[in-house]
Design an enzyme around this catalytic site. Structure first.
Site, PDB file in Angstrom:
ATOM      1  N   ARG A  69     -18.684  -4.665   0.068  1.00 53.04           N
ATOM      2  CA  ARG A  69     -18.250  -5.609  -0.974  1.00 53.04           C
ATOM      3  C   ARG A  69     -18.365  -7.052  -0.538  1.00 53.04           C
ATOM      4  NH1 ARG A  69     -13.104  -2.845  -3.825  1.00 53.04           N
ATOM      5  NH2 ARG A  69     -12.342  -2.889  -1.694  1.00 53.04           N
ATOM      6  N   GLU A 106      -8.720   0.800  11.408  1.00 56.36           N
ATOM      7  CA  GLU A 106      -7.453   1.510  11.295  1.00 56.36           C
ATOM      8  C   GLU A 106      -7.643   3.014  11.148  1.00 56.36           C
ATOM      9  OE1 GLU A 106      -8.088  -0.676   7.278  1.00 56.36           O
ATOM     10  OE2 GLU A 106      -8.693  -0.883   9.351  1.00 56.36           O
TER      11      GLU A 106
END
Length: 181
Positions: A69, A106
């Site tokens: 994105r 993460e």
């Protein structure tokens, strides 16, 4: 159903756009509340507000967008500001790679690559991505661009997940977030 929950609008021009951020519980894994900016990007007025806010301040020679994105956002910002755009890609997407950085996320590990002959030493770069979480992606992108001789003055993101502490990891550039939670 879009909703802002505890979303904080950092940039005043985005009060209406913030309402389009959708909350998706238990994605990508149970217990995580995912903030989906897709509805915001799909709305013409909101997208224009985001692009304008990301490019504010100028002072850069080129925009670098992080896959995927960040490509959409970076290209739009570059066009609006009259600069070029460079995509920082996932491995295996470029025919000629200038450099590669591996980093931790993460939820696992990732890599970014820079295409050969796209960034020149001394160029000032606006780094653009959609979300700042743990800071691994932006830190890797700053390292990759820095090793090419460019200077990332500002890393601009649409949404910052402040509870994950990513801003503190991005020490080589000013971090600017338009929305925060």
């Amino acid at each position: 159903m879009p909703g802002t929950g505890d979303l904080r609008v950092v940039h005043p021009a985005l009060a209406e756009a913030a309402r389009l951020v959708r909350e998706v519980p238990d994605f990508p894994e149970p217990g995580v509340l995912f903030r989906d900016i897709s509805p915001l990007l799909a709305d013409g007025d909101a997208f224009a507000a985001v692009v304008g806010a990301l490019g504010e301040g100028g002072g850069f020679d080129v925009v670098a967008g992080v896959e995927a994105r960040g490509f959409l956002l970076g290209a739009a910002v570059a066009h609006a500001c009259g600069t070029g755009v460079v995509g920082l890609r996932k491995p295996g997407k470029l025919p000629e790679v200038a450099d590669r950085v591996d980093y931790e996320l993460e939820y696992g590990a990732a890599s970014l690559e820079l295409a050969a002959d796209t960034v020149r030493p001394g160029q000032r770069v606006l780094l653009v991505d959609d979300v700042l979480a743990t800071g691994g992606t932006l830190t890797a992108a700053c390292e990759l661009l820095g090793r090419a001789g460019a200077k990332v003055d500002t890393a601009a993101v649409v949404l910052e997940l402040t509870g994950l502490g990513g801003r503190a990891r991005v020490s080589s550039a000013e971090v600017r977030a338009l929305l925060a939670v």
